[in-house]
Design an enzyme around this catalytic site. Structure first.
Site, PDB file in Angstrom:
ATOM      1  N   ASN A 169       0.902  -1.051   0.070  1.00  0.00           N
ATOM      2  CA  ASN A 169      -0.074   0.005  -0.121  1.00  0.00           C
ATOM      3  C   ASN A 169       0.809   1.187   0.037  1.00  0.00           C
ATOM      4  O   ASN A 169       2.034   1.368   0.677  1.00  0.00           O
ATOM      5  CB  ASN A 169      -0.908   0.103   1.352  1.00  0.00           C
ATOM      6  CG  ASN A 169      -1.810   1.285   1.399  1.00  0.00           C
ATOM      7  OD1 ASN A 169      -2.628   1.537   0.322  1.00  0.00           O
ATOM      8  ND2 ASN A 169      -1.502   2.358   2.181  1.00  0.00           N
ATOM      9  N   TYR A 173      -0.245  10.318   3.645  1.00  0.00           N
ATOM     10  CA  TYR A 173      -0.597  10.497   5.226  1.00  0.00           C
ATOM     11  C   TYR A 173       0.330  11.309   5.821  1.00  0.00           C
ATOM     12  O   TYR A 173       1.687  11.223   5.816  1.00  0.00           O
ATOM     13  CB  TYR A 173      -0.562   9.426   5.936  1.00  0.00           C
ATOM     14  CG  TYR A 173      -1.349   7.956   5.181  1.00  0.00           C
ATOM     15  CD1 TYR A 173      -2.641   7.976   4.947  1.00  0.00           C
ATOM     16  CD2 TYR A 173      -0.357   7.123   4.817  1.00  0.00           C
ATOM     17  CE1 TYR A 173      -3.466   6.907   4.063  1.00  0.00           C
ATOM     18  CE2 TYR A 173      -1.323   5.839   4.199  1.00  0.00           C
ATOM     19  CZ  TYR A 173      -2.638   5.882   3.722  1.00  0.00           C
ATOM     20  OH  TYR A 173      -3.126   4.816   3.168  1.00  0.00           O
ATOM     21  N   ARG A 174      -0.218  12.439   6.332  1.00  0.00           N
ATOM     22  CA  ARG A 174       0.573  13.521   6.789  1.00  0.00           C
ATOM     23  C   ARG A 174       1.285  13.044   8.006  1.00  0.00           C
ATOM     24  O   ARG A 174       0.956  11.990   8.742  1.00  0.00           O
ATOM     25  CB  ARG A 174      -0.275  14.614   7.350  1.00  0.00           C
ATOM     26  CG  ARG A 174      -0.998  14.521   8.578  1.00  0.00           C
ATOM     27  CD  ARG A 174      -1.873  15.824   8.767  1.00  0.00           C
ATOM     28  NE  ARG A 174      -2.563  15.760   9.979  1.00  0.00           N
ATOM     29  CZ  ARG A 174      -3.971  15.911  10.185  1.00  0.00           C
ATOM     30  NH1 ARG A 174      -4.531  16.343   9.104  1.00  0.00           N
ATOM     31  NH2 ARG A 174      -4.593  15.789  11.124  1.00  0.00           N
ATOM     32  N   TRP A 187      -3.121   8.183  10.248  1.00  0.00           N
ATOM     33  CA  TRP A 187      -3.779   7.137   9.477  1.00  0.00           C
ATOM     34  C   TRP A 187      -5.286   7.172   9.901  1.00  0.00           C
ATOM     35  O   TRP A 187      -5.833   6.630  10.642  1.00  0.00           O
ATOM     36  CB  TRP A 187      -3.389   5.810   9.842  1.00  0.00           C
ATOM     37  CG  TRP A 187      -2.128   5.202   8.916  1.00  0.00           C
ATOM     38  CD1 TRP A 187      -1.830   5.638   7.750  1.00  0.00           C
ATOM     39  CD2 TRP A 187      -1.072   4.240   9.195  1.00  0.00           C
ATOM     40  NE1 TRP A 187      -0.814   4.886   7.302  1.00  0.00           N
ATOM     41  CE2 TRP A 187      -0.143   4.218   8.159  1.00  0.00           C
ATOM     42  CE3 TRP A 187      -0.997   3.551  10.482  1.00  0.00           C
ATOM     43  CZ2 TRP A 187       0.843   3.457   8.224  1.00  0.00           C
ATOM     44  CZ3 TRP A 187       0.466   2.625  10.748  1.00  0.00           C
ATOM     45  CH2 TRP A 187       1.197   2.722   9.430  1.00  0.00           C
ATOM     46  N   ASP A 279      -6.164  22.068   7.967  1.00  0.00           N
ATOM     47  CA  ASP A 279      -6.668  20.987   7.080  1.00  0.00           C
ATOM     48  C   ASP A 279      -7.169  21.679   5.718  1.00  0.00           C
ATOM     49  O   ASP A 279      -7.605  22.917   5.795  1.00  0.00           O
ATOM     50  CB  ASP A 279      -7.477  19.998   7.551  1.00  0.00           C
ATOM     51  CG  ASP A 279      -6.748  18.391   7.104  1.00  0.00           C
ATOM     52  OD1 ASP A 279      -6.547  18.310   5.829  1.00  0.00           O
ATOM     53  OD2 ASP A 279      -6.787  17.632   7.948  1.00  0.00           O
TER      54      ASP A 279
END
Length: 497
Positions: A169, A173-174, A187, A279
Site C-alpha cells: 500500500n 498520510y501527513r 492514518w 486542513d
C-alpha cells in the site's frame, strides 16, 4: 507527451515551460512560506523552488497548483485524456478481428509493463544515515498555519505491507514531526494504511518516500481499491515501470529515484496526540490519538530536494490533485453506475462534501438510485451531499447546476435525507465518522413521479442564433462578448458592483 522520470526531470520541465520560479531569498518554513504560497496558488502562479529555506535542502512547492501543471505531470493535453486511457483498459472486450486483437495485445502489454521493477541500487540511497545520524530537523519541514501543533510533512508516499497478503500500500498520510527521529502517522479510519496497521501484530515496517516524480507522487493520493498497487497505476500512467530498491533497514521496497526516504517502524498500540493541523477543509482538525513512526534510517540523494504542499481554505494546491482523481476515475465509476454521464467534485466542497452528477434518466426514482450508488462506492461513500441533474446539464458549470436545483426541485418530493459514514475530517456531524446525508433530485420529472406536465425550456431557435452570429459585426457591439459566456460575464460584473 512523456512524463518526467524523477523530481529533477520534473523541475527541469517546469522551468522549460515557464512554470517554475526559483526563490533565492532566505525564507522561513515556519508560516512564512505558507503565506507566500497561499497568495501564489490563489493567483494561479508558478511552482516555487525555495533555494534557501533555512536548510541545506531546497524546498519545492505548488508543483501541482494549476490544471496545466497537472496535465504536464501526467503527460497529457487534458485530464480527461488520462481518464480515457484508463477507460480503454476497463472496457476491454474479447477482440473480434486481427486489428482488434493487435490493439488488445498492446493494451495488455501496457498493463504488464506497468508493474514496478526491482533494481539493485539507485540515487535515493547515495547518502545513508542511521541511528543518531537521523535528524528530521535537517529537513525544511513546514509549520503551515499558526494553530498547527508542530511542523508537518505534507507530501509523503507512505509504504506499508498488508500483514495478511504481503500486498503493498502506498498512501499520502501527513506526518507530524515529534522529534529528531519520530513522527505521528495520520492514518485515518477509512484509509488502507490504517487497515494494515490494525492487522499488524507487534512491529510494522514503514517507509516514507519524499520527492518523487509527479505521477508517482500523485498516485499516493489516489483512492484505489486495496488490492490495486498504486505503483502499478503510476507505471501505467508514466508508460514505464517505477524502479524500486530494497530498503536498507526494513523489509520493504522503496522508489530508487526518490529524493529522500525515511525507514522505520510503528509499534502496535503505541499512540500519541497528533494535531491540531490546518486542513483542506479550511478548519483545524483537533488533536487525536495516532500511531508513532520511529525513523531508524534516512537515505537521500546528494543535494536532496524536499517536497511540500500547503492545504487550507480552498482553493489550495491539492485542488488539482483532487481534480485529477475526479477525471481519472470517471470510467471506473461508470462501470458501476452505467447511467452516469459525468460528475464533479467541487473544490469548495473539499471533494468529500458534495458530488454533482448528470445521468441518462429513463425511469422514475433513478436519481435516488444513483444517490445510493454514490454512497456505496469506495471513498465516494463518504460524500455528504449528492445533486443529480439530467444528461444535458454541464455539471462543471455551477451556475447551471444551481439554476436546475432552484427550477426543478420540489423540496417535499425531491429531497432525500439519509445517513451513513462521513469523512474523518468532517467537523459538522454530531458524531465523528457518521451523520446525515442529503440527496437533491434536480432532474426533469414525468407524470410517473407525480409531476404536472413539465414545461418546455426556453431556447432561441437555431435559425435566429445563426442570423445574429452572421450579423454580429453590423450591430456595433464588437467590444461586447457574444453569446452565453458574454451574458454570464455581464451578470457577474453586475453582481460585483
Amino acid at each position: 507527451m512523456t512524463t518526467p522520470a524523477d523530481l529533477r526531470d520534473w523541475i527541469a520541465l517546469l522551468e522549460r515551460e515557464g512554470e517554475l520560479l526559483r526563490v533565492s531569498a532566505e525564507v522561513d518554513p515556519h508560516l512564512e512560506i505558507t503565506e507566500i504560497v497561499d497568495r501564489v496558488v490563489k493567483s494561479g502562479g508558478p511552482a516555487l523552488l525555495f533555494e534557501n529555506p533555512r536548510s541545506e535542502h531546497a524546498l519545492l512547492i505548488n508543483q501541482f497548483g494549476t490544471e496545466r501543471r497537472m496535465c504536464l505531470a501526467l503527460g497529457v493535453e487534458s485530464l480527461d485524456e488520462a481518464g480515457r486511457r484508463i477507460g480503454d483498459v476497463l472496457e476491454m472486450q474479447p477482440p473480434q478481428g486481427l486489428a482488434e486483437k493487435v490493439k488488445g495485445l498492446k493494451k495488455l502489454k501496457s498493463i504488464a509493463d506497468s508493474q514496478p521493477k526491482r533494481v539493485r541500487g539507485g540515487p535515493s540511497q547515495e547518502i545513508v544515515l542511521t541511528g543518531d545520524e537521523v535528524d528530521l530537523g535537517a529537513l525544511p519541514v513546514q509549520t503551515c498555519w499558526p494553530g498547527d501543533a508542530a511542523p508537518f510533512i505534507t507530501l509523503p508516499a507512505v509504504i506499508t505491507k498488508d500483514p495478511r497478503t504481503g500486498g503493498r500500500n502506498v498512501g499520502m498520510y501527513r506526518l507530524q514531526v515529534l522529534g529528531r527521529n519520530s513522527t505521528a502517522m495520520h492514518w485515518q479510519i477509512h484509509k488502507d494504511g490504517r487497515a494494515d496497521y490494525l492487522l499488524a501484530d507487534g512491529r510494522m515496517d514503514v517507509a516514507v518516500a519524499l520527492g518523487l516524480d509527479p505521477v508517482t507522487a500523485y498516485t499516493a493520493s489516489a483512492p484505489l481499491p486495496k488490492h490495486v498497487d498504486e505503483l502499478m497505476l503510476a507505471g501505467f500512467l508514466r508508460g514505464e515501470p517505477v524502479e524500486l530498491v530494497p530498503a536498507k533497514t526494513v523489509d520493504l521496497e522503496v522508489p530508487a529515484h526518490a529524493e529522500i526516504v525515511l525507514e522505520g517502524y510503528i509499534a502496535k498500540d503505541e499512540l500519541t496526540e497528533e494535531g491540531p493541523f490546518g486542513d483542506h477543509t479550511g478548519y483545524y482538525t483537533p488533536p487525536e490519538q495516532f500511531p508513532v513512526f520511529h525513523v531508524e534510517a534516512m537515505t537521500m540523494r546528494r543535494d536532496a530536494i524536499y517536497p511540500s504542499i500547503v492545504v487550507g481554505k480552498p482553493p489550495a494546491e491539492d485542488a488539482w490533485l483532487g481534480k485529477a482523481t475526479e477525471r481519472l476515475f470517471l470510467p471506473a465509476i461508470r462501470m458501476s453506475v452505467p447511467e452516469l454521464v459525468d460528475y464533479d467534485l467541487p473544490v469548495a466542497g473539499a471533494f468529500h462534501n458534495c458530488c454533482l452528477v448528470s445521468i441518462r434518466k429513463s425511469y422514475p426514482g433513478q436519481a435516488q438510485k444513483v444517490m445510493h450508488a454514490i454512497w456505496g462506492l469506495g471513498l465516494l461513500s463518504l460524500t455528504k451531499a449528492v445533486v443529480v441533474v439530467d444528461e444535458w446539464v454541464d455539471v462543471h458549470d455551477y451556475e447551471e447546476v444551481f439554476f436546475r436545483v432552484c427550477a426543478n426541485v420540489d423540496p417535499q418530493r425531491d429531497i432525500l435525507l439519509s445517513e451513513g459514514p462521513l469523512d474523518h475530517l468532517d467537523h459538522a456531524p454530531s458524531r465523528q465518522f457518521y451523520g446525515g446525508k442529503l440527496g437533491i433530485d434536480a432532474t426533469h420529472k414525468g407524470p410517473a413521479e407525480g409531476a404536472r406536465p413539465w414545461p418546455e425550456e426556453i431556447r432561441m431557435s437555431d435559425e435566429v442564433r445563426r442570423l445574429v452570429d452572421e450579423r454580429w459585426g453590423e450591430y456595433g457591439l464588437d467590444d461586447a462578448e457574444a453569446g452565453e459566456d458574454g451574458r454570464r460575464a455581464a451578470l457577474r460584473q453586475l453582481l460585483r458592483r
